[in-house]
Scaffold this motif. Structure first.
Motif, PDB file in Angstrom:
ATOM      1  N   LEU A  68       0.835  -1.156   0.219  1.00 10.92           N
ATOM      2  CA  LEU A  68      -0.065   0.003   0.012  1.00 10.92           C
ATOM      3  C   LEU A  68       0.917   1.065   0.096  1.00 10.92           C
ATOM      4  O   LEU A  68       0.542   2.247  -0.668  1.00 10.92           O
ATOM      5  CB  LEU A  68      -0.863  -0.019   1.272  1.00 10.92           C
ATOM      6  N   LYS A  69       1.859   1.438   0.834  1.00 13.86           N
ATOM      7  CA  LYS A  69       2.705   2.435   0.942  1.00 13.86           C
ATOM      8  C   LYS A  69       3.355   2.481  -0.587  1.00 13.86           C
ATOM      9  O   LYS A  69       3.463   3.765  -0.972  1.00 13.86           O
ATOM     10  CB  LYS A  69       4.033   2.309   2.107  1.00 13.86           C
ATOM     11  N   TRP A  70       3.788   1.553  -1.074  1.00  8.36           N
ATOM     12  CA  TRP A  70       4.521   1.588  -2.297  1.00  8.36           C
ATOM     13  C   TRP A  70       3.482   2.228  -3.524  1.00  8.36           C
ATOM     14  O   TRP A  70       4.005   2.984  -4.167  1.00  8.36           O
ATOM     15  CB  TRP A  70       4.872  -0.044  -2.878  1.00  8.36           C
ATOM     16  N   GLN A  71       2.397   1.893  -3.200  1.00  7.66           N
ATOM     17  CA  GLN A  71       1.310   2.060  -4.190  1.00  7.66           C
ATOM     18  C   GLN A  71       0.934   3.716  -4.139  1.00  7.66           C
ATOM     19  O   GLN A  71       1.017   4.420  -5.231  1.00  7.66           O
ATOM     20  CB  GLN A  71      -0.065   1.315  -4.183  1.00  7.66           C
ATOM     21  N   VAL A  72       0.794   4.170  -3.025  1.00  5.96           N
ATOM     22  CA  VAL A  72       0.199   5.409  -2.531  1.00  5.96           C
ATOM     23  C   VAL A  72       1.420   6.478  -2.570  1.00  5.96           C
ATOM     24  O   VAL A  72       0.984   7.655  -2.984  1.00  5.96           O
ATOM     25  CB  VAL A  72      -0.584   5.470  -1.206  1.00  5.96           C
ATOM     26  N   GLN A  73       2.379   6.160  -2.295  1.00  8.12           N
ATOM     27  CA  GLN A  73       3.724   7.054  -2.264  1.00  8.12           C
ATOM     28  C   GLN A  73       4.906   6.922  -3.183  1.00  8.12           C
ATOM     29  O   GLN A  73       5.943   6.399  -2.629  1.00  8.12           O
ATOM     30  CB  GLN A  73       4.271   7.185  -0.650  1.00  8.12           C
ATOM     31  N   GLY A  74       4.469   6.911  -4.304  1.00  6.60           N
ATOM     32  CA  GLY A  74       5.439   6.372  -5.569  1.00  6.60           C
ATOM     33  C   GLY A  74       6.769   7.434  -5.564  1.00  6.60           C
ATOM     34  O   GLY A  74       7.841   6.803  -5.513  1.00  6.60           O
TER      35      GLY A  74
END
Length: 152
Positions: A68-74
């Motif tokens: 989720l962090k990877w997806q939202v905070q590119g």
């Protein structure tokens, strides 16, 4: 004598778990089944199963939170996040190799782990929960695939 042995193994279970496990192992190996501390053996086997389940869910929480962090905070993606994703996938693969029957429960475990992973991702990024999908946006296959990385 059987009752005395059962009583002494129950005491050993309460006072010296390691010695109790060794004694129970020896009794099994020697096929002295009547001497086994069955109530505690049953409890320990059930506890082992619960630990495997908790371990898998814990690994899924860590993995999903990082996905989720990877997806939202590119713009903040890091090698550390990438390594955590890789490590969690490896640990999950090892758990499933040791206990393949857990694979059939993965969808249930993902559904159980996702709300916690969403909370973790929200707290670690200081982003409000609504920034993250309400339900898990990834399939089990994607979650476990080494080559899958969610995009923004």
């Amino acid at each position: 004598m059987g009752k005395q042995m059962g009583q002494s193994t129950a005491v050993a279970y309460e006072t010296d778990f390691y010695a109790w496990t060794q004694h129970q192992t020896n009794l099994l190996r020697d096929e002295e089944f009547e001497e086994l501390d069955l109530p505690n053996l049953i409890e320990e086997l059930a506890a082992m199963a619960r630990r495997e389940r908790r371990e898998l869910i814990s690994r899924l929480i860590g993995l999903l939170g990082h996905l989720l962090k990877w997806q939202v905070q590119g713009d903040l993606r890091s090698r550390s996040w990438q390594n955590t994703i890789r490590t969690q996938r490896l640990e999950i693969a090892l758990l499933l190799a040791d206990s393949p029957s857990l694979r059939a429960l993965l969808e249930e475990f993902v559904a159980s782990a996702y709300p916690q992973a969403r909370d973790v991702a929200s707290k670690e990024t200081d982003l409000l929960r609504p920034r993250f999908p309400e339900s898990c946006p990834y399939t089990v296959e994607q979650i476990l695939a080494d080559d899958f990385s969610p995009e923004t």
